[in-house]
Each structure stands twice: as C-alpha cells, then as structure tokens.
Design an enzyme around this catalytic site. Structure first.
Site, PDB file in Angstrom:
ATOM      1  N   GLU A  74      35.368  31.182  35.845  1.00 50.91           N
ATOM      2  CA  GLU A  74      34.112  31.928  36.002  1.00 50.91           C
ATOM      3  C   GLU A  74      33.627  32.549  34.687  1.00 50.91           C
ATOM      4  OE1 GLU A  74      32.863  31.423  38.758  1.00 50.91           O
ATOM      5  OE2 GLU A  74      34.126  31.928  40.483  1.00 50.91           O
ATOM      6  N   HIS A  93      35.105  40.645  39.039  1.00 50.73           N
ATOM      7  CA  HIS A  93      34.776  39.766  40.182  1.00 50.73           C
ATOM      8  C   HIS A  93      35.969  39.737  41.114  1.00 50.73           C
ATOM      9  CE1 HIS A  93      33.865  36.399  42.694  1.00 50.73           C
ATOM     10  NE2 HIS A  93      34.755  35.607  42.110  1.00 50.73           N
ATOM     11  N   HIS A  95      37.403  38.891  45.421  1.00 51.49           N
ATOM     12  CA  HIS A  95      37.197  38.323  46.748  1.00 51.49           C
ATOM     13  C   HIS A  95      37.597  39.357  47.800  1.00 51.49           C
ATOM     14  CE1 HIS A  95      37.661  33.898  45.138  1.00 51.49           C
ATOM     15  NE2 HIS A  95      36.699  34.575  44.546  1.00 51.49           N
ATOM     16  N   TYR A 114      23.750  56.771  51.723  1.00 50.16           N
ATOM     17  CA  TYR A 114      23.244  57.114  50.389  1.00 50.16           C
ATOM     18  C   TYR A 114      24.136  56.614  49.269  1.00 50.16           C
ATOM     19  CZ  TYR A 114      26.573  60.982  49.789  1.00 50.16           C
ATOM     20  OH  TYR A 114      27.708  61.727  49.623  1.00 50.16           O
ATOM     21  N   HIS A 156      31.369  33.683  48.694  1.00 46.35           N
ATOM     22  CA  HIS A 156      32.235  33.775  47.516  1.00 46.35           C
ATOM     23  C   HIS A 156      32.913  35.140  47.381  1.00 46.35           C
ATOM     24  CE1 HIS A 156      32.672  32.359  43.048  1.00 46.35           C
ATOM     25  NE2 HIS A 156      33.684  33.122  43.410  1.00 46.35           N
ATOM     26  N   TYR A 210      25.472  63.028  38.108  1.00 48.90           N
ATOM     27  CA  TYR A 210      26.653  63.296  38.932  1.00 48.90           C
ATOM     28  C   TYR A 210      27.935  63.070  38.120  1.00 48.90           C
ATOM     29  CZ  TYR A 210      30.012  62.952  42.764  1.00 48.90           C
ATOM     30  OH  TYR A 210      31.082  63.129  43.597  1.00 48.90           O
TER      31      TYR A 210
END
Length: 223
Positions: A74, A93, A95, A114, A156, A210
């Site tokens: 990837e 990334h 799964h 929120y 994916h 924040y």
C-alpha cells in the site's frame, strides 16, 4: 530526530496497533515522514511482533526504496498522502473490525455523535473500492481524506493521519470506537438522528483548541 529514532517509532506504532486490536496478523501498515522527499513504511507481510527497526523501508517519493525488506503493497497511498498533506507526518491503515464492517457495506460515519468531528469534519467518508496497492485506491483515498483526518476504504478498512504517531494511533482508536457505536445504532434503526451542520461546526471550532496549552494571554489574565 535521527533515522534510527524514526524507525523505532514506526515499530512501536505497528506493535501498538496490533496490541489495541486494530490489526491482526500481517494486515494493515503505517508510515512516517523522514523529510519532504522521503518516508519510512512498514514492510510487506511481516507480523508486528517480528518487526525490527532495520525492517522499516526507506522510500523516495518516486517509489524507489532501500533496505532488506519490500515495502508494504500500500506504499502508494502513504506516499501520495504525505506528498499532498505537508501537515501530516504519519499515516496509519488498519483492518479494524468495526471500521471494516461499515466499509464492506460502503457506509461512511455520519454526525451521529459529536466525536465524529475528531476526524476533522462533519462526517467520515467511505472511499470507493479499488484493488489494494493500486494507484486507483490511492486516488480514492486522497479524495475521501480531503479536509479530513480519517476515511474508510470500501471493502477494505480505514486510514487515519496525524502530525505525530501518538496522535495517529489515538485517532485510529477513536475511529474504531465510533464505528462500533454506529454499527450498534444500525442494529436499532437505519436512520438515526444526526447533529446538524451548525452544531458540528461549533464542535469543530472547540476541537481546534481542545487539549492545547494555555496561551500566554490566558495565563496573564488568570494571574
């Protein structure tokens, strides 16, 4: 920061994703920016607990790489995201189960809570499907991430970005929690009530400060 320190950070990130249940086996990958022209990416097909700093693959933006391991399949979306988003230092990334469940239904995550704003916008988009490792997948991911820090990938998984590995890991955990909450809501109703655009904009504005240190002006006013 030295290259060795970055390699160690990436190993820690990959093992942290597995430890938190966001990746299993050899699923998922992560990258860290070295500088404007180079990045490190996790190698192809190695389980996190076996990773060593020297296994992290150094890559050029043109796709050239060095080291004893092949880069993750990837690598293209890692390269393209880092190239397009100078504020991003880390791409993750996974799964993760609930994110992937929604992605396999081609569902994004709307403003049901929120905290969706933690991903940078009023929703989390789901990118169209493309075969893993292809330029088409990278193009879809970049579009889904426009103005966002996270997206889902149809059939994916998910992608999150951050300016540090710690923030990227934190957001990945938060995104999986939101996906699980939304999945549970969908067991009750297919049309949950959503927060409107004005409220999400208020939340996004609050999130801009924040957890940030107090400004010098605020400190002087408190004295």
């Amino acid at each position: 920061m030295t290259l060795l320190a970055l390699r160690n950070q990436l190993v820690d990130l990959a093992t942290g994703l597995a430890r938190k249940g966001l990746n299993r086996g050899t699923a998922g990958n992560a990258s860290l920016r070295i500088d404007a022209d180079r990045f490190l990416v996790t190698p192809s097909g190695v389980e996190p607990h076996l990773l060593k700093p020297q296994d992290m693959v150094a890559m050029e933006m043109d796709g050239r790489f060095s080291g004893p391991r092949l880069p993750s399949s990837e690598w293209r979306f890692h390269r393209d995201i880092l190239a397009a988003r100078p504020e991003v230092a880390c791409v993750v990334h996974t799964h993760a189960p609930f994110c992937t469940t929604l992605a396999c239904l081609r569902l994004g995550i709307p403003a049901f809570h929120y905290m969706v704003a933690a991903a940078g916008g009023a929703d989390v988009r789901c990118a169209p499907y493309a075969t893993f490792g292809t330029q088409a997948l990278s193009d879809h991911a970049l579009a889904a991430l426009e103005g966002r820090k996270a997206c889902l990938l149809a059939h994916h998984g998910m992608i999150v970005v951050g300016d540090t590995p710690a923030r990227a890991l934190k957001l990945a955990v938060e995104l999986e929690e939101l996906a699980e909450q939304y999945w549970r809501i969908l067991q009750i109703t297919r049309e949950p009530p959503l927060l409107d655009a004005a409220e999400m904009e208020r939340v996004l504005d609050k999130f801009r400060t924040y957890g940030q240190p107090r400004s010098a002006d605020a400190e002087s006013m408190a004295e």
